[in-house]
Design a protein around this motif. Sequence first.
Motif, PDB file in Angstrom:
ATOM      1  N   ALA A  32       0.832  -1.210   0.000  1.00  0.00           N
ATOM      2  CA  ALA A  32       0.000   0.000   0.000  1.00  0.00           C
ATOM      3  C   ALA A  32       0.861   1.251   0.000  1.00  0.00           C
ATOM      4  O   ALA A  32       0.585   2.215  -0.727  1.00  0.00           O
ATOM      5  CB  ALA A  32      -0.906  -0.010   1.229  1.00  0.00           C
ATOM      6  N   ILE A  33       1.927   1.226   0.782  1.00  0.00           N
ATOM      7  CA  ILE A  33       2.796   2.417   0.833  1.00  0.00           C
ATOM      8  C   ILE A  33       3.472   2.642  -0.508  1.00  0.00           C
ATOM      9  O   ILE A  33       3.483   3.755  -1.037  1.00  0.00           O
ATOM     10  CB  ILE A  33       3.844   2.274   1.963  1.00  0.00           C
ATOM     11  CG1 ILE A  33       3.140   2.333   3.318  1.00  0.00           C
ATOM     12  CG2 ILE A  33       4.896   3.362   1.872  1.00  0.00           C
ATOM     13  CD1 ILE A  33       4.054   2.018   4.488  1.00  0.00           C
TER      14      ILE A  33
ATOM     15  N   TRP B 181       2.489   1.640  -3.394  1.00  0.00           N
ATOM     16  CA  TRP B 181       1.468   2.080  -4.340  1.00  0.00           C
ATOM     17  C   TRP B 181       1.174   3.577  -4.147  1.00  0.00           C
ATOM     18  O   TRP B 181       1.059   4.340  -5.085  1.00  0.00           O
ATOM     19  CB  TRP B 181       0.194   1.254  -4.118  1.00  0.00           C
ATOM     20  CG  TRP B 181      -0.969   1.712  -4.947  1.00  0.00           C
ATOM     21  CD1 TRP B 181      -1.221   1.430  -6.264  1.00  0.00           C
ATOM     22  CD2 TRP B 181      -2.036   2.560  -4.514  1.00  0.00           C
ATOM     23  NE1 TRP B 181      -2.368   2.045  -6.665  1.00  0.00           N
ATOM     24  CE2 TRP B 181      -2.901   2.750  -5.615  1.00  0.00           C
ATOM     25  CE3 TRP B 181      -2.343   3.165  -3.293  1.00  0.00           C
ATOM     26  CZ2 TRP B 181      -4.039   3.536  -5.536  1.00  0.00           C
ATOM     27  CZ3 TRP B 181      -3.476   3.946  -3.220  1.00  0.00           C
ATOM     28  CH2 TRP B 181      -4.319   4.122  -4.333  1.00  0.00           C
ATOM     29  N   ALA B 182       1.082   3.935  -2.853  1.00  0.00           N
ATOM     30  CA  ALA B 182       0.800   5.337  -2.553  1.00  0.00           C
ATOM     31  C   ALA B 182       1.906   6.227  -3.099  1.00  0.00           C
ATOM     32  O   ALA B 182       1.648   7.268  -3.711  1.00  0.00           O
ATOM     33  CB  ALA B 182       0.684   5.529  -1.043  1.00  0.00           C
ATOM     34  N   LEU B 183       3.148   5.812  -2.908  1.00  0.00           N
ATOM     35  CA  LEU B 183       4.275   6.618  -3.396  1.00  0.00           C
ATOM     36  C   LEU B 183       4.195   6.774  -4.901  1.00  0.00           C
ATOM     37  O   LEU B 183       4.323   7.878  -5.443  1.00  0.00           O
ATOM     38  CB  LEU B 183       5.610   5.956  -3.013  1.00  0.00           C
ATOM     39  CG  LEU B 183       5.980   6.020  -1.528  1.00  0.00           C
ATOM     40  CD1 LEU B 183       7.236   5.210  -1.259  1.00  0.00           C
ATOM     41  CD2 LEU B 183       6.200   7.476  -1.106  1.00  0.00           C
TER      42      LEU B 183
ATOM     43  N   PHE C 146       1.604   6.386  -6.878  1.00  0.00           N
ATOM     44  CA  PHE C 146       0.414   7.133  -7.251  1.00  0.00           C
ATOM     45  C   PHE C 146       0.656   8.634  -7.085  1.00  0.00           C
ATOM     46  O   PHE C 146       0.340   9.438  -7.958  1.00  0.00           O
ATOM     47  CB  PHE C 146      -0.746   6.682  -6.369  1.00  0.00           C
ATOM     48  CG  PHE C 146      -2.033   7.388  -6.687  1.00  0.00           C
ATOM     49  CD1 PHE C 146      -2.852   6.918  -7.709  1.00  0.00           C
ATOM     50  CD2 PHE C 146      -2.412   8.518  -5.995  1.00  0.00           C
ATOM     51  CE1 PHE C 146      -4.027   7.570  -8.013  1.00  0.00           C
ATOM     52  CE2 PHE C 146      -3.581   9.179  -6.306  1.00  0.00           C
ATOM     53  CZ  PHE C 146      -4.406   8.702  -7.316  1.00  0.00           C
ATOM     54  N   CYS C 147       1.266   8.957  -5.954  1.00  0.00           N
ATOM     55  CA  CYS C 147       1.483  10.381  -5.678  1.00  0.00           C
ATOM     56  C   CYS C 147       2.404  10.998  -6.699  1.00  0.00           C
ATOM     57  O   CYS C 147       2.217  12.114  -7.151  1.00  0.00           O
ATOM     58  CB  CYS C 147       2.092  10.558  -4.294  1.00  0.00           C
ATOM     59  SG  CYS C 147       0.968  10.011  -3.037  1.00  0.00           S
TER      60      CYS C 147
ATOM     61  N   TRP D 295      -0.678  12.973  -8.521  1.00  0.00           N
ATOM     62  CA  TRP D 295      -0.975  14.139  -7.708  1.00  0.00           C
ATOM     63  C   TRP D 295      -0.460  15.408  -8.351  1.00  0.00           C
ATOM     64  O   TRP D 295       0.562  15.417  -9.004  1.00  0.00           O
ATOM     65  CB  TRP D 295      -0.324  13.969  -6.337  1.00  0.00           C
ATOM     66  CG  TRP D 295      -1.152  13.103  -5.458  1.00  0.00           C
ATOM     67  CD1 TRP D 295      -2.153  12.270  -5.839  1.00  0.00           C
ATOM     68  CD2 TRP D 295      -1.029  12.982  -4.054  1.00  0.00           C
ATOM     69  NE1 TRP D 295      -2.680  11.633  -4.775  1.00  0.00           N
ATOM     70  CE2 TRP D 295      -2.009  12.045  -3.640  1.00  0.00           C
ATOM     71  CE3 TRP D 295      -0.207  13.559  -3.104  1.00  0.00           C
ATOM     72  CZ2 TRP D 295      -2.179  11.694  -2.323  1.00  0.00           C
ATOM     73  CZ3 TRP D 295      -0.379  13.203  -1.789  1.00  0.00           C
ATOM     74  CH2 TRP D 295      -1.359  12.279  -1.393  1.00  0.00           C
TER      75      TRP D 295
END
Lengths: 303, 488
Positions: free
Chosen positions: B12-13, B15-17, B19-20, B24
Amino acid sequence: MMMMLRTLLPRVLCTVRGARGDTTHRDHGLLFACVLSLLCCVAPAQVYAHAGIHERIDEYSRQLLAHPNDAALYYARGELYRAHQKWDLALADLDRAQQLDPALAEVDLARGKLWLESGSVKRAVTALDRYLSRRTAHVDGYATRARANVLLRHFRRAVADYDQAIAGLKNATPEYYRERAQAVLQASDGSVEEALAGLDAGIHAIGPVVSLQGLAIELEQRRSAYGAALRRLEQLPPLLQSTPKWQVIRCEILHHLGRIQEARAVLSGVLDRISAMPASRRKSTVMQGLRMRAEAALGQLER
Amino acid sequence: MGSKRIIRAFIAIVWALCFCQTAWALSVTRGPYLQSGAPDSITIKWRTDQTTDSRVRYGTSPSNLSQSRSISGSRRTHEVQLTNLTPNTKYYYAVGNAQTTLAGADNEHYFTSSPNPGSRKPTRVWVIGDSGTADSNARRVRDAYLSYSSGRETDLWLMLGDNAYPDGTDSQYQSAVFNTYPSLLRNTVLWPTLGNHDGHSADSANQSGPYYDIFSLPRNGDAGGVPSGTEAYYSFDFGNIHFISLESYETNRSTSGAMMTWLEADLSATDKDWVIAFWHHPPYSKGSHNSDSETNLVQMRQNALPILEAYGVDLVMSGHSHSYERSFLIDGHYGNSGSFRSSHKKDGGSGRESASGAYRKSAVGPVPHEGAVYAVAGSSGKTSGGSLDHPAMYLSLNTLGSMVLDIDGNRMDAVFLDSNGSVRDSFTVIKGSDTPADPDLNSDGRVNSLDIGILMSRWGGSDSGADLDRNGVVADEDLQMLLEAWSP
Ligand SMILES: [Fe+2]
């Protein structure tokens, strides 16, 4: 750290989900930056968050009780003692640091600075020699040794050190060029030409700043190169050229070039300007000195 | 099970990185903030979380930012100089890239270009020293000032060094400066000097390290003054005030060195009404540092002060000691505190009009050796005590706070504002006479062409009744005053 991660993880995910919603992107970026900086926080805790020098020394002393063989702690405390001019305490810590970790070359730079600051210049050079034999491209090391060599009147060695320091700079600074020229002029085999060449290297890198060009003008006059002196003077910032001091210097140069009329006109302009100043300024030592110099120059012209 | 959860969290982390990074939008993580303000130019800096190109849009209304300046290429630290500005004009601005505005285009992002050199604009200056604690102390000092100054723009902002504890690193600057003073940074040009803590991570000879990366200072005389050729020490003009920032930590402080040589030249070239100098290590202090025994402090006193006083400096401010120490109007004291005599006091009073009267100097403009006030204002982040008994000081306080200067024509009012918002010290310096002379120069009861004739005959001179505005020289302003009083 694990506690922090557990607290932050839901917020990271929540933030990522929110990014698809209608909250502004800017807010997410900020929050994300904060979270990321926390996640990536692997730097050791600062031992001395906002403390003054005494508190920082105390903090290092406390840490040394727990880690009595930590060379870096002795070195750091020694540097603080040095900043506080506690020479003996500083030296003791630096010596201990080097005993514990002979590879810590910075100890010799610190020692060199300490000896220089406390007036033991020969010892400074010895320490700096050791330092520079291990850190061969260290600007601060060379500049410090250059200044020590000037104090020892080893001007040629100082010039060589200034050259090394200058070569190592990414952004040129006027002071090393000026000090180098001053060292050249004091060297028994130094010449005005060599000093000028060094100043010109600085002027080429930085521009005709007064700390370099002013000295160059003086040297051009010293070698009777008045045309060159005038050309250099005309490269000074106009703001500076218009001051009474530089106007008087201009007249003295013009006189040597035989441009008497011009010199006379400029001189009387200077004298008028000084007379028009408020009494408090006109009567200052600086202005009285300039007026006398201008009057003497005018007297020479009339002869 | 436990390990599966950890793996899922890890994915998840990551993926978050990813994605951001990709999806973003950009954001501003630092600033915008203002540097090197001049009558016709200013530098705007900011930082973004991702690399991108730079653009500033600006104009005289937030809804009409009709002008812009762009710099192509990609970077996170953005620096855009705006030129050809109209002096003394309020501009609104927005920062971003070619496509997007990331901050600004609102009523909160604006700056006012400096007034023309020599012009007399009432000027408010906020001065903080050793402010870099990034804690509630610094925030209380800030809030006390913002409340004191609400409704009044801050024209200039000085930082006296040790701006970010303990080592002046980039992240410490983020906390101590950018996260602490965001609103002031947007609207007021910040002029710093290097403190010893800033110097832990910065190198003045090389002009490198966080301090020199963060600040863009006028090495070429771009904002007035004589070019120094380095950002370590510099000068600038703001209307009728000449400011000088010296570097007292790691730059050669000898009188034959480059800095003092430049200082003398710079002072000789200014004709501004006021000369204000600042640097970190105080020439007079008995606070947490002792100006009798510490090399940098001694050398600044012995080497810089004779030059400054010979050219009529009015006010010198420093930090380093975490206290407020403010001198009498003094001159000519270059030894240790034990050698201070009452003869060094040009005025041994408080400098308060309500008490012993304002400090006075005989003329507007640089007036040599008529006295200066020396202030240590190093308590904007913490207090550290000390004996606080230097005999040059009228007042010494172990109190958190900041200084506020108000300069209006030939008058300067200074206060020390504590962190509770109370004014704990004040003094006034008046140069020349504060009452204009009588324009009826021949005293015949009328202001007419005869008076103009007298004024013209004294044009350019100083010591006559024709210097109506008492600025030391008979000039345009005096003629204007005479015409305003016209009664033939
Ligand atoms: Fe300091």
